[in-house]
Design a protein around this motif. Sequence first.
Motif, PDB file in Angstrom:
ATOM      1  N   LYS A  28     -13.440  -5.502 -10.427  1.00 26.60           N
ATOM      2  CA  LYS A  28     -12.512  -4.526 -10.460  1.00 26.60           C
ATOM      3  C   LYS A  28     -10.985  -4.990 -10.776  1.00 26.60           C
ATOM      4  O   LYS A  28     -10.412  -4.172 -11.402  1.00 26.60           O
ATOM      5  CB  LYS A  28     -12.629  -3.310  -9.263  1.00 26.60           C
ATOM      6  N   TYR A  29     -10.642  -6.038 -10.153  1.00 28.01           N
ATOM      7  CA  TYR A  29      -9.430  -6.338 -10.092  1.00 28.01           C
ATOM      8  C   TYR A  29      -9.049  -7.068 -11.341  1.00 28.01           C
ATOM      9  O   TYR A  29      -7.890  -7.421 -11.846  1.00 28.01           O
ATOM     10  CB  TYR A  29      -9.004  -7.102  -9.124  1.00 28.01           C
ATOM     11  N   LEU A  30     -10.205  -7.306 -12.353  1.00 24.01           N
ATOM     12  CA  LEU A  30      -9.978  -7.960 -13.652  1.00 24.01           C
ATOM     13  C   LEU A  30     -10.119  -7.040 -14.720  1.00 24.01           C
ATOM     14  O   LEU A  30     -11.231  -6.497 -14.973  1.00 24.01           O
ATOM     15  CB  LEU A  30     -10.957  -9.031 -13.620  1.00 24.01           C
ATOM     16  N   THR A  31      -9.163  -7.068 -15.577  1.00 18.14           N
ATOM     17  CA  THR A  31      -9.252  -6.552 -16.668  1.00 18.14           C
ATOM     18  C   THR A  31      -9.782  -7.189 -17.998  1.00 18.14           C
ATOM     19  O   THR A  31      -9.402  -8.237 -18.464  1.00 18.14           O
ATOM     20  CB  THR A  31      -7.748  -5.894 -17.060  1.00 18.14           C
ATOM     21  N   ARG A 100     -11.474 -14.669  -9.826  1.00 16.58           N
ATOM     22  CA  ARG A 100     -11.955 -14.494  -8.355  1.00 16.58           C
ATOM     23  C   ARG A 100     -11.096 -15.391  -7.652  1.00 16.58           C
ATOM     24  O   ARG A 100     -10.453 -15.202  -6.537  1.00 16.58           O
ATOM     25  CB  ARG A 100     -13.465 -14.719  -8.448  1.00 16.58           C
ATOM     26  N   LYS A 103      -7.412 -14.684  -7.406  1.00 18.29           N
ATOM     27  CA  LYS A 103      -7.134 -13.531  -6.369  1.00 18.29           C
ATOM     28  C   LYS A 103      -7.141 -14.033  -5.225  1.00 18.29           C
ATOM     29  O   LYS A 103      -6.349 -13.644  -4.284  1.00 18.29           O
ATOM     30  CB  LYS A 103      -8.196 -12.474  -6.828  1.00 18.29           C
ATOM     31  N   GLU A 109      -2.194 -10.706  -9.073  1.00 17.50           N
ATOM     32  CA  GLU A 109      -2.610  -9.306  -9.082  1.00 17.50           C
ATOM     33  C   GLU A 109      -2.981  -8.954 -10.466  1.00 17.50           C
ATOM     34  O   GLU A 109      -3.873  -8.230 -10.727  1.00 17.50           O
ATOM     35  CB  GLU A 109      -1.463  -8.360  -8.673  1.00 17.50           C
ATOM     36  N   ASP A 110      -2.177  -9.679 -11.449  1.00 19.00           N
ATOM     37  CA  ASP A 110      -2.412  -9.059 -12.887  1.00 19.00           C
ATOM     38  C   ASP A 110      -3.215 -10.178 -13.641  1.00 19.00           C
ATOM     39  O   ASP A 110      -2.662 -10.979 -14.137  1.00 19.00           O
ATOM     40  CB  ASP A 110      -0.956  -9.099 -13.452  1.00 19.00           C
ATOM     41  N   ASN A 112      -6.489 -10.745 -16.317  1.00 17.50           N
ATOM     42  CA  ASN A 112      -7.031 -10.358 -17.306  1.00 17.50           C
ATOM     43  C   ASN A 112      -7.798 -11.308 -18.018  1.00 17.50           C
ATOM     44  O   ASN A 112      -7.455 -12.665 -17.906  1.00 17.50           O
ATOM     45  CB  ASN A 112      -6.098 -10.074 -18.489  1.00 17.50           C
TER      46      ASN A 112
END
Length: 129
Positions: A28-31, A100, A103, A109-110, A112
């Motif tokens: 979810k934290y990866l765009t 992963r 993080k 945080e940002d 992609n």
Amino acid sequence: MDIFTLILWGLLIGFIGFMLYRRLATPKYLTEFTPSEFRENYRKAQIIDVREPREYNGGHILGARNIPLSQMKQRLNEIRTDQPVYLYCQSGARSRQAARLLKKKHGHEDLNHLKKGFKRWDGKIKQKK
């Protein structure tokens, strides 16, 4: 087959399924960006190619730095935490693993990545001669 053997097989299949899901699912934290979306914003970010040097030398996105996934733990301090990070590999699997790691170990945080990886890239590339 007795019940004990059935339980062991069930646990083994469940574990393998979980590991495959963890490796292939996008957190979810990866765009995830398509090539055109990646291109729209990558000039404002750190572009990291997590493929091995021979892959990188064969062609990479213009402006990308090569920090192979195999060296990522040792080179985390080379990636700034105050700027967006755009990751890519050949197909997308290694860039998800790199995200992963960034993080969990470095607090980024940002994060992609290029959906389906470099093999789908249709923008400018640079090759080492």
